[in-house]
Design an enzyme around this catalytic site. Structure first.
Site, PDB file in Angstrom:
ATOM      1  N   THR A  96       0.771  -1.254  -0.010  1.00 32.37           N
ATOM      2  CA  THR A  96       0.023   0.080  -0.061  1.00 32.37           C
ATOM      3  C   THR A  96       0.931   1.183  -0.004  1.00 32.37           C
ATOM      4  O   THR A  96       1.709   1.334   0.899  1.00 32.37           O
ATOM      5  CB  THR A  96      -0.979   0.016   1.251  1.00 32.37           C
ATOM      6  OG1 THR A  96      -1.647  -1.404   1.188  1.00 32.37           O
ATOM      7  CG2 THR A  96      -1.870   1.262   1.280  1.00 32.37           C
ATOM      8  N   GLU A 196       8.912  13.778  -9.645  1.00 30.09           N
ATOM      9  CA  GLU A 196       9.423  15.174  -9.245  1.00 30.09           C
ATOM     10  C   GLU A 196       9.501  16.061 -10.252  1.00 30.09           C
ATOM     11  O   GLU A 196       9.659  15.615 -11.594  1.00 30.09           O
ATOM     12  CB  GLU A 196      10.862  14.816  -8.568  1.00 30.09           C
ATOM     13  CG  GLU A 196      10.933  14.154  -7.398  1.00 30.09           C
ATOM     14  CD  GLU A 196      10.539  12.579  -7.533  1.00 30.09           C
ATOM     15  OE1 GLU A 196      10.914  12.060  -8.571  1.00 30.09           O
ATOM     16  OE2 GLU A 196       9.828  12.010  -6.682  1.00 30.09           O
ATOM     17  N   SER A 215       8.064   4.964  -1.699  1.00 31.83           N
ATOM     18  CA  SER A 215       7.715   3.966  -0.830  1.00 31.83           C
ATOM     19  C   SER A 215       8.984   3.861   0.166  1.00 31.83           C
ATOM     20  O   SER A 215       9.706   4.843   0.211  1.00 31.83           O
ATOM     21  CB  SER A 215       7.492   2.342  -1.480  1.00 31.83           C
ATOM     22  OG  SER A 215       8.787   2.066  -2.150  1.00 31.83           O
ATOM     23  N   ASN A 238      14.532   4.239 -14.196  1.00 30.38           N
ATOM     24  CA  ASN A 238      14.620   5.347 -14.921  1.00 30.38           C
ATOM     25  C   ASN A 238      15.646   6.222 -14.191  1.00 30.38           C
ATOM     26  O   ASN A 238      15.898   6.380 -12.910  1.00 30.38           O
ATOM     27  CB  ASN A 238      13.261   6.193 -14.959  1.00 30.38           C
ATOM     28  CG  ASN A 238      12.535   6.522 -13.727  1.00 30.38           C
ATOM     29  OD1 ASN A 238      12.092   5.646 -13.090  1.00 30.38           O
ATOM     30  ND2 ASN A 238      12.864   7.663 -13.348  1.00 30.38           N
TER      31      ASN A 238
HETATM   32  I1  8IG Z   1       9.678   3.077 -10.823  1.00 28.95           I
HETATM   33  O1  8IG Z   1      11.687   8.894 -10.797  1.00 28.95           O
HETATM   34  C1  8IG Z   1       9.760   5.328 -10.220  1.00 28.95           C
HETATM   35  N1  8IG Z   1       9.406   5.360  -8.986  1.00 28.95           N
HETATM   36  N2  8IG Z   1       9.346   9.592  -6.805  1.00 28.95           N
HETATM   37  N3  8IG Z   1      10.576   9.226  -8.810  1.00 28.95           N
HETATM   38  C2  8IG Z   1       9.726   8.674  -7.948  1.00 28.95           C
HETATM   39  N4  8IG Z   1       9.327   7.632  -7.847  1.00 28.95           N
HETATM   40  C3  8IG Z   1       9.627   6.804  -8.910  1.00 28.95           C
HETATM   41  C4  8IG Z   1      10.416   7.076  -9.964  1.00 28.95           C
HETATM   42  C5  8IG Z   1      10.873   8.362  -9.900  1.00 28.95           C
HETATM   43  N5  8IG Z   1      10.590   6.062 -10.864  1.00 28.95           N
END
Ligand code: 8IG
Length: 275
Positions: A96, A196, A215, A238
């Site tokens: 969650t 972001e 998380s 990424n």
């Molecule tokens: I998968 O680039 C993933 N989760 N905050 N930023 C944030 N959470 C993510 C990202 C990201 N890629």
């Protein structure tokens, strides 16, 4: 639409509900106590099959306090796995997220349930964005520490918990004994669900962050409160916004996860076998 969850009742005791959840898991799995728990985030799901023999699979919503998964790519099951070492692992495929707005109690319920089930080692995994330019999509990294940017906590009242060495140095060294190329970094938990802005990623970098995600930090705090040793791992799916020149897409994140999944899942299984 949304079902009632006992954790949401104003006078609920989250630890008592976690105890009941652990009891239900023991009943349904026939396994009295589990030794290790793993929360498998995006990209890590295949590890469940590689760890050992799955002896029971439970839809998470059959266990008190758990809810249906909100996200594609999250399986929504709890599995009991017999490891080659004879240890028992509880595999949590139901996370969650804080951004679901169900409150922190529900975010950390699986972790508290694991602790109540006897777990001493909590492994938290996630898919995340990378700030270090040397990381490419598909790179697994160890979490060395975190910065909690949610302005929230799973701890209620005047509960002071030491978070020095929250992400166990011992377990990070053990992981590196399996794969010496594993890099590590500081995980910044943002609320999400938006990614972001480039400026926020620069802020995260300046304050000492290397990984951005949605998380893990709140879960790790709850794990430490319950006395468990924590191993955290992120799959960099990424590069964070602005670090990567092209826009971020959820599809890209899923694809990077799917490509890396067999490799990082095998790595995780080898780490767990060494614990
Ligand atoms: I998968 O680039 C993933 N989760 N905050 N930023 C944030 N959470 C993510 C990202 C990201 N890629």
């Amino acid at each position: 639409m949304s079902e009632m969850n006992p954790l949401d009742l104003p006078d609920a005791d989250p630890f008592e509900i976690a105890r009941q959840a652990a009891e239900q898991i023991a009943e349904k799995t026939g396994v009295e106590r589990h030794d290790i728990a793993l929360t498998l985030g995006s990209g890590w799901g295949k590890a469940a099959e590689l760890l050992g023999e799955t002896t029971a699979t439970i839809p998470a919503q059959e266990i008190i306090g758990f809810s249906k998964p909100a996200l594609e790519g999250h399986v929504g099951t709890l599995r009991s796995v017999l490891l080659p070492t004879g240890k028992r692992a509880l595999v949590i495929g139901a996370r969650t997220h804080y951004y679901e707005d169900h409150g922190v109690r529900r975010v950390v319920h699986s972790v508290r349930t694991a602790a109540a089930a006897g777990v001493k080692t909590m492994i938290l995994t996630n898919g995340a964005g990378g700030i270090k330019e040397t990381w490419t999509p598909g790179t697994p990294v160890l979490i060395s520490d975190h910065i909690n940017l949610t302005a929230d906590s799973p701890l209620e009242g005047a509960t002071f918990v030491d978070l020095t060495d929250l992400y166990s140095t011992r377990l990070r060294e053990l992981a590196r004994s399996i794969d010496s190329t594993l890099d590590e970094g500081v995980y910044c938990q943002f609320r999400g669900p938006h990614y972001e802005t480039p400026a926020e990623v620069q802020m995260a970098k300046i304050i000492g962050g290397h990984i951005v995600g949605m998380s893990t930090a709140l879960e790790a705090i709850a794990a430490r409160q319950s006395g468990m040793e924590v191993l955290g791992m992120s799959l960099i799916t990424n590069l964070a916004a602005g670090i990567q020149k092209t826009p971020l897409s959820h599809a890209e994140v899923i694809e990077a996860g799917q490509l890396a999944e067999p490799v990082i899942s095998a790595l995780l299984a080898r780490i767990v076998a060494a614990i």
